[in-house]
Design an enzyme around this catalytic site. Structure first.
Site, mmCIF file in Angstrom:
data_model
loop_
_atom_site.group_PDB
_atom_site.id
_atom_site.type_symbol
_atom_site.label_atom_id
_atom_site.label_comp_id
_atom_site.label_asym_id
_atom_site.label_seq_id
_atom_site.Cartn_x
_atom_site.Cartn_y
_atom_site.Cartn_z
ATOM 1 N N GLY A 18 0.748 -1.056 0.288
ATOM 2 C CA GLY A 18 -0.046 0.017 -0.136
ATOM 3 C C GLY A 18 0.988 1.223 0.049
ATOM 4 O O GLY A 18 0.213 2.216 0.040
ATOM 5 N N GLN A 19 2.263 1.231 0.034
ATOM 6 C CA GLN A 19 3.032 2.210 0.132
ATOM 7 C C GLN A 19 2.980 3.043 -1.233
ATOM 8 O O GLN A 19 2.681 2.587 -2.295
ATOM 9 C CB GLN A 19 4.473 1.843 0.266
ATOM 10 C CG GLN A 19 4.703 1.446 1.609
ATOM 11 C CD GLN A 19 6.033 0.790 1.711
ATOM 12 O OE1 GLN A 19 6.992 1.484 1.197
ATOM 13 N NE2 GLN A 19 6.240 -0.212 2.195
ATOM 14 N N GLY A 20 2.794 4.306 -1.130
ATOM 15 C CA GLY A 20 2.752 5.334 -2.181
ATOM 16 C C GLY A 20 3.270 5.091 -3.544
ATOM 17 O O GLY A 20 2.767 4.980 -4.453
ATOM 18 N N TYR B 131 4.354 2.225 -4.397
ATOM 19 C CA TYR B 131 3.964 0.970 -5.071
ATOM 20 C C TYR B 131 2.458 0.904 -5.510
ATOM 21 O O TYR B 131 2.183 -0.094 -6.103
ATOM 22 C CB TYR B 131 4.060 -0.339 -4.218
ATOM 23 C CG TYR B 131 5.733 -0.466 -3.689
ATOM 24 C CD1 TYR B 131 6.514 -1.009 -4.520
ATOM 25 C CD2 TYR B 131 6.242 -0.304 -2.539
ATOM 26 C CE1 TYR B 131 7.864 -1.081 -4.333
ATOM 27 C CE2 TYR B 131 7.485 -0.686 -2.177
ATOM 28 C CZ TYR B 131 8.350 -0.899 -2.927
ATOM 29 O OH TYR B 131 9.732 -1.072 -2.683
#
Lengths: 185, 583
Positions: free
Chosen positions: A71-73, A75
């Site tokens: 969920g990291q920006g 990715y």
């Protein structure tokens, strides 16, 4: 259920379903998927997912293959490459993160307007996670903030969950299983 | 991209939170973002100036909620979060500069207080107060002597003496009794604070504190022992500073001073290395890469190199309220956010305006960085004490378009001009050789044309061919209207006496027409007395006798009895008769 399905169920062969697990970083996607796996396959330490990971678990009649996306920006732009394969979507929301609710809404809107998703009747299961946190928003409030009532052309369902204890997860997965079965028949 | 996008924020920001009554009164120098609990979530640390002289607080926000607040003793001049040791987990400390002290908080608890060394005291002043203590002089003599010292001495008076001099004679005695036993001290105050990495450029490396004081000094403090590592002297009191580099390697401190100049300090020297002299006072100082962007009171934004050479200047729409850097290392994006007094926050990359954010109130502080778990968060506080949080969209892009006014794009598009033909070249040569003769011929023809026009006009005037009579005794105006499709037409003549007050008498109308074509019931009308200003319609009927579809002109004359020359003449172009002859 057709005769073949009955036969398949009797033989222990289960239908394979690809599910995408999406949501912002630190919302609890990996923890939820980990909880759904059989207890002997669960891991103790959950670390932030890099890229994505593929997990499998079974319910009474279906065999789920979950793409647990990071969920990291940086990715999040990977998500759209898997929309085609997904037959269902699990969207996890951190109910305690009021500040980033707009970011979750933005990502959800982008998802729903993507050409691979927009015209498909694909079931979406929302997990309003982290209900154990003291000042977490209720699932009703979360669905209000995400404007879920505007989703008219897809079946959706929201569950309040606590992935650490595993509360509320089964209800959601049961709903998803019913939806997938009704879509097939 | 259209110009609409650059004049608004173009949907690049998500409105995460807005609390108009948060009660936060602060400036950009007193706002910082730091991961105060080491859990990967940044908190917002604010030195709240309160309202009036009370309510100074150190406030910490987590997400949308106020997490903790503790009272400050004095107005904060600056606030920074910095790593002061190498302990794990890596939790930064918060340093609040107020008055002559720096209060260091660790885990949001008071940890250490550093006080600036006191300044040299005037010996004469000390002697005078010594005499007061011994009871040798009374307050009035003290006042005289202190005033004398104030005028002459190189070393300024202490705050106590200055306060004494401002008192009314009645209060002096009490003040002297209260203070005479304490020794005199002269203390300076901190005006600005910054941080400087000690030996590594790492994100979580140990940092030194850099402080600017009212006494025009810049101190660099060791983060662990809180001793002064380095002292530098400026020509004026600093107001804002920007620090870059590492203390042990090489550093650069850019300081805006109260004399309207910007000085650049380097590691080797305790005096400024470069000086930028501005035309007006600086109100904001932001470093972008190696260059410095300065906002001035004359509503301008200027860019300078690190050696003080001016690169550009741009004029803003309103006075600047605050400035901050917008740095997104993950996208390699650096820009300057400028808060304006017209409730806008503008984003500039060099001199180019990238985007404008409209705010409901004037913004007094801006802070951009990682808040919570979101890297691109913009935090603003407003004049009315509001708190606003905006998050940059993941998909947002800023196009670097030169917004400087210049020729429009269409102007640089090459036109498809055909090649020069032989004829064109010959003509050009001929024109070049015989230019004078051609001009003369043209001028002569033009004069002839004018003469012919003038002749025709005079002729028309002489024979009263115009529908306006300009004679002094009978100034008349007439117009004619033809109605009908034919063969019968109705001819209406509107005659008006345009004189101011004199009526006109003894007039008649006569028609002249081709009798083979038209038949008129009466071709002669008498006109009654014409009252000035009124319009008199005279109607008559004309019948077209020809069915060949031809038409002619009917001439109308207004005549004065006894004169053969008409006063007015009108030519009426009759329409072609479209009806059939009935008889």
């Amino acid at each position: 259920m057709g005769l073949f399905d009955k036969l398949a169920a009797w033989l222990g062969l289960k239908k394979e379903v690809n599910v995408l697990c999406l949501g912002l970083d630190n919302s609890g996607k990996t923890t939820i998927i980990n909880r759904l796996k059989p207890s002997n396959a669960q891991v103790q330490d959950i670390v932030p997912t890099i890229g994505f990971s593929i997990e499998k678990f079974k319910t009474s009649s279906l065999s789920f293959t979950v793409f647990d996306m990071s969920g990291q920006g940086r990715y999040r732009n990977l998500w759209e490459h898997y929309y085609k394969e997904g037959q269902a979507i699990i969207f996890v929301i951190d109910s305690a993160d009021k500040l980033r609710m707009v970011v979750a809404k933005e990502e959800l809107d982008t998802l729903l307007n993507h050409p691979d998703i927009k015209h498909r009747r694909i079931p979406i299961l929302f997990f309003a996670n982290k209900m154990d946190v003291r000042d977490a928003l209720s699932s009703v409030k979360v669905s209000q903030l995400l404007c879920l009532e505007n989703i008219k052309d897809k079946p959706w369902h929201i569950c309040a969950t606590d992935a650490l204890k595993g509360e509320g997860l089964q209800e959601g997965v049961d709903w998803l299983q019913d939806q997938i079965k009704t879509m097939r028949t | 991209m259209s110009s609409v996008d650059s004049s608004t924020d173009g949907g690049r920001w998500l409105d995460a939170h807005y609390d108009p009554v948060a009660g936060l009164y602060t400036f950009s120098s007193c706002v910082d973002l730091a991961d105060l609990s080491g859990d990967g979530e940044s908190r917002l640390v604010v030195g709240d100036l309160g309202s009036g002289s009370s309510g100074m607080k150190l406030k910490v926000y987590r997400g949308t909620a106020l997490m903790s607040e503790s009272t400050l003793l004095d107005l904060p001049a600056g606030l920074v979060a910095f790593f002061m040791d190498l302990h794990e987990p890596r939790i930064p400390a918060v340093a609040v500069a107020s008055g002559p002290c720096i209060y260091v908080y660790k885990n949001l608890r008071p940890y250490f207080k550093f006080t600036l060394p006191s300044l040299e005291v005037n010996t004469l002043e000390q002697d005078v107060w010594q005499q007061v203590r011994e009871g040798q002089i009374d307050p009035l003599t003290l006042k005289e002597m202190l005033e004398g010292i104030r005028k002459k001495a190189d070393v300024p008076l202490s705050v106590r003496s200055l306060r004494f001099l401002s008192l009314e004679p009645d209060d002096m005695d009490e003040f002297v009794q209260l203070h005479k036993q304490q020794p005199i001290r002269r203390q300076t105050v901190i005006t600005c604070i910054g941080t400087l990495k000690k030996s590594t450029a790492d994100e979580d490396g140990v940092s030194c504190l850099v402080i600017g004081t009212e006494s025009s000094d810049v101190f660099i403090l060791d983060p662990e022992a809180f001793i002064i590592l380095s002292k530098m002297r400026l020509p004026a009191a600093p107001t804002m500073m920007d620090v870059t580099g590492q203390f042990d390697v090489e550093f650069r401190i850019t300081v805006a001073c109260r004399n309207g100049n910007i000085y650049i300090l380097r590691r080797e020297s305790d005096k400024p290395k470069y000086c930028i002299e501005l035309s007006s006072h600086p109100v904001g100082l932001v470093r972008v890469g190696k260059n410095v962007t300065v906002g001035c009171t004359d509503e301008s934004l200027q860019g300078f190199t690190q050696k003080g050479k001016r690169l550009w200047k741009t004029v803003l729409a309103a006075p600047i309220t605050t400035m901050a850097a917008m740095d997104l290392p993950t996208r390699g994006f650096q820009a300057v956010l400028v808060g304006l007094a017209n409730c806008e926050v503008q984003l500039y990359r060099d001199k180019n305006l990238l985007s404008t954010i409209k705010t409901p109130d004037v913004v007094t502080s801006i802070c951009f960085g990682r808040y919570g778990r979101e890297d691109g968060t913009l935090i603003m506080t407003t004049k009315g004490g509001g708190l606003m949080v905006k998050i940059l969209k993941r998909t947002a892009t800023f196009d670097d378009r030169d917004s400087a006014p210049g020729p429009p794009l269409a102007q640089s598009v090459r036109l498809n001009v055909p090649k020069k033909t032989k004829l064109y070249v010959d003509q050009t040569l001929r024109e070049r050789e015989n230019g004078l003769a051609m001009h003369r011929a043209f001028q002569m023809d033009l004069s002839r044309l004018r003469l012919a026009a003038a002749k025709a006009y005079v002729k028309a005037l002489e024979s009263s061919l115009t529908p306006m009579s300009s004679s002094l005794t009978e100034p008349l105006k007439m117009n004619a209207v033809v109605q009908g499709l034919g063969p019968s037409f109705k001819l209406t003549l509107n005659v008006q006496n345009t004189a101011a007050c004199r009526p006109v008498m003894n007039l008649a109308i006569s028609f002249l027409y081709d009798e083979s074509l038209y038949r008129m019931r009466n071709s002669y009308l008498r006109i009654p007395l014409l009252v000035p200003g009124l319009i008199y319609p005279f109607e008559t009927f004309v019948e077209c006798t020809s069915d060949k579809g031809i038409s002619d002109i009917i001439k109308v004359f207004i005549l004065h009895e006894g004169k053969s020359c008409p006063l007015l003449t009108a030519h009426i172009n009759m329409p072609v008769s479209e009806g059939l002859m009935l008889n």
